[in-house]
Design an enzyme around this catalytic site. Sequence first.
Site, PDB file in Angstrom:
ATOM      1  CG  ASP A  46      -2.017   0.975   1.206  1.00  0.00           C
ATOM      2  OD1 ASP A  46      -2.079   1.772   0.258  1.00  0.00           O
ATOM      3  OD2 ASP A  46      -2.841   0.965   2.134  1.00  0.00           O
ATOM      4  CG  ASP A  47      -0.061   4.847  -0.098  1.00  0.00           C
ATOM      5  OD1 ASP A  47      -0.837   4.508  -1.013  1.00  0.00           O
ATOM      6  OD2 ASP A  47      -0.372   5.666   0.785  1.00  0.00           O
ATOM      7  CB  CYS A  86      -5.471   2.850  -2.145  1.00  0.00           C
ATOM      8  SG  CYS A  86      -6.078   3.961  -0.885  1.00  0.00           S
ATOM      9  CE  LYS A 142      -6.238   0.956   1.987  1.00  0.00           C
ATOM     10  NZ  LYS A 142      -5.207   2.014   1.861  1.00  0.00           N
ATOM     11  CG  HIS A 144      -9.753   2.285   1.241  1.00  0.00           C
ATOM     12  ND1 HIS A 144      -8.667   3.056   0.875  1.00  0.00           N
ATOM     13  CD2 HIS A 144     -10.685   3.145   1.722  1.00  0.00           C
ATOM     14  CE1 HIS A 144      -8.939   4.329   1.122  1.00  0.00           C
ATOM     15  NE2 HIS A 144     -10.156   4.409   1.638  1.00  0.00           N
ATOM     16  CG  ASP A 294      -2.413   0.783  -3.046  1.00  0.00           C
ATOM     17  OD1 ASP A 294      -1.214   1.120  -3.029  1.00  0.00           O
ATOM     18  OD2 ASP A 294      -3.225   1.163  -2.180  1.00  0.00           O
ATOM     19  CG  ASN A 295      -1.473   4.241  -4.647  1.00  0.00           C
ATOM     20  OD1 ASN A 295      -2.545   3.915  -4.132  1.00  0.00           O
ATOM     21  ND2 ASN A 295      -0.470   4.712  -3.941  1.00  0.00           N
ATOM     22  CE  LYS A 310      -2.375   7.875  -1.212  1.00  0.00           C
ATOM     23  NZ  LYS A 310      -2.463   7.470   0.213  1.00  0.00           N
TER      24      LYS A 310
END
Length: 468
Positions: A46-47, A86, A142, A144, A294-295, A310
């Site tokens: 994540d990130d 995300c 996660k 989200h 995710d990004n 991001k």
Amino acid sequence: MKTSMTGAMTRRAALAALGSAVAAPAVARGGRSGPRRPNILYIMADDMGHADLGCYGSRNIRTPAIDAIAARGVKFGNAYANSCVCSPTRVALLTGRYQGRFRIGLEEPIAFNGAELSLPRGTRTLPGLLRDLGYTTSLVGKWHMGELPASSPLDHGYDYFFGIASGGTDYFAHATSINGHDMGKLFENRTEIDRPGYLTDLLGAKAIDRMQQAARQDRPFFISLHFTAPHWPWQGPGDAAQGSATADPRQMDGGNVRAYAAMMESMDANVGRVLAELARLGLEEDTIVIFTSDNGGERFSDSWPLTGMKGELLEGGIRVPLIVSWPAHLPQGRDSAQVTMSMDALPTLLSAAGGDPGRVEGLDGIDLMPFLRDVDSRTDRTLFWRHRAGDQIAVRSGQWKYLRSYGRDYLFDLSQDERERADRKAAMPGKVAELKAAHAGWLAQMLPYPEHSYSEDMLGKFADRPGE
């Protein structure tokens, strides 16, 4: 070496025959007749920055477990997230479609209105399609994509959920509050739970538990292991006392490169534990393992040689690591130049599992299995992005990228300039016009942004992005 789709028909026919052989019916473990299907472990950070892994050039973070996946698999150099934040990427991953086809995909990301949002019931999803093929499906980490109870992973193809529904949480307390909104609570299925421990460790342990349970049931598994690391708050395993200093992501005085590296290395250690258990269970050779993000990365990440982060459609905001291993069936230790996007996961994994992506209506992603089996082959494709903050849009078509960001147009030749510094707009106005027109045609197929949808804006947050 680049090959056209037409010029590679003979090779493609051979690969198709190989694919049929892989997915052909066989006697499954436990003596039951039926197709032998690979297990699938889909790991998402994540990130994370493009250069935060050793195998992608990290300069200060050690990731031996994830690097080992690359040594036993295929590493992509042109893999993209569907979005620079995300929630939209997760919508595309789950559906195999551009996130702009769904109302929930227009939040960039979901902020404080998650209780009102959900993927429409009945939408075909990756875990749901695999469950139809006999898989046990679990989301560990996660979500989200809306808040429980209105939007649960259990309503969209997963048999089991352990993790958080929101964008982030304290790694020790497993809860936080922003603007009076309580978020980040830990759930098991639909029930809020209290489980002590560092969150990254809890997620790794639960993934192991789900693998063991599937092995006892003699069923193929699909496990989405969606770590929250290295997303805010900046807490390594030894930083329990730092929770109060990083309780709000809008606080800009917390975190450092050391804490970020500790979070990354903790995630890698847990990936190593999961892979060790996979080997102990005797499932290593016939399990597809995927690692990605995710990004692009946030404030303490590294994306060299890319620029951007991001919340931006520069390469550093959307280009992500992607590693795929399947030792029994794919090359090992190879690189692929094929351009990919998060939404390709659904057709690719469905195909690998013996399903037929062609029977799933409306897919925007493509099946990457031919390019995984023959890493020297690739096909040009045109991909599109938009991000409301800064009125950003982007198109990648072959080697060319058109970018509009904060009122300015750019054209880059990514085959020569992946750092996006040499603007070719003035020299090639025809290419700019062509890509702008292509984006307009794509945009006409997407839902318009609602008046008050949220979009993450990086300007004004950091010294190198001070805004106007």
